[in-house]
Motif scaffolding. Sequence first.
Motif, PDB file in Angstrom:
ATOM      1  N   GLU A  57       0.839  -1.200   0.000  1.00 57.76           N
ATOM      2  CA  GLU A  57       0.000   0.000   0.000  1.00 57.76           C
ATOM      3  C   GLU A  57       0.869   1.244   0.000  1.00 57.76           C
ATOM      4  O   GLU A  57       1.970   1.256   0.549  1.00 57.76           O
ATOM      5  N   ILE A  94       0.155   5.588   0.575  1.00 52.86           N
ATOM      6  CA  ILE A  94      -0.825   6.600   0.976  1.00 52.86           C
ATOM      7  C   ILE A  94      -0.175   7.969   0.819  1.00 52.86           C
ATOM      8  O   ILE A  94       0.961   8.176   1.268  1.00 52.86           O
ATOM      9  N   LYS A 120      -6.953  11.481   2.038  1.00 53.35           N
ATOM     10  CA  LYS A 120      -5.720  10.906   1.479  1.00 53.35           C
ATOM     11  C   LYS A 120      -6.050   9.906   0.380  1.00 53.35           C
ATOM     12  O   LYS A 120      -7.092   9.260   0.397  1.00 53.35           O
ATOM     13  N   TYR A 121      -5.124   9.797  -0.552  1.00 58.60           N
ATOM     14  CA  TYR A 121      -5.240   8.817  -1.618  1.00 58.60           C
ATOM     15  C   TYR A 121      -4.566   7.523  -1.156  1.00 58.60           C
ATOM     16  O   TYR A 121      -3.454   7.554  -0.627  1.00 58.60           O
ATOM     17  N   HIS A 122      -5.238   6.409  -1.377  1.00 55.08           N
ATOM     18  CA  HIS A 122      -4.724   5.098  -0.999  1.00 55.08           C
ATOM     19  C   HIS A 122      -4.658   4.225  -2.254  1.00 55.08           C
ATOM     20  O   HIS A 122      -5.675   4.054  -2.926  1.00 55.08           O
TER      21      HIS A 122
END
Length: 176
Positions: A82, A84, A108-110
């Motif tokens: 992942e 973030i 936030k973008y994940h």
Amino acid sequence: MKYLANKKTLFTITLLIFVILQLFVPFRTALVFYKENTNYIEAFLPINEEDTFQLIWKHSIHLTDVIEKYIVMDNQNIKQYEIIYEEFGIGMPSNALEGEKFEYKDGKYHVMDLDNIFPSINLRNGKTVPENRLVWGEQGEHIIYLKEYLKPGAWFTIKVENLSLWQSLKGVRIHE
């Protein structure tokens, strides 16, 4: 008398072999920070298979945290699963690849379900903004700033390896 001398010699040799094995046979799995492209161990963190850790660094342009999450595989490779981040910018993905998941949550973008496998990671410890961090533990309860252990501006190769006691004595053990 000769029997006693042979027994002492045998005991001494056995003890010497035991000490040598204890010093030089790798026994401890660790996340090892090697200085540049050398075998010089700057620091290490004892770790096990399936343990997770995070590298957090400041993006050099928008100065927000980027969190990269990893898991230690049983073959001592490192799998990124992942990433973030808060803002799009140079080096940040704008979408997910096939088999990955892209979400925007909590500001936030994940990018999740990554399957990026590395035998090692090259890392430059921040110099201008020395806020690179290492996070580990089941709930991410342990965190250190890399500048506490690694020189700001220097770069390192990170690997998962088995260390001997002798190698462990050469580097600094990372702990909270």
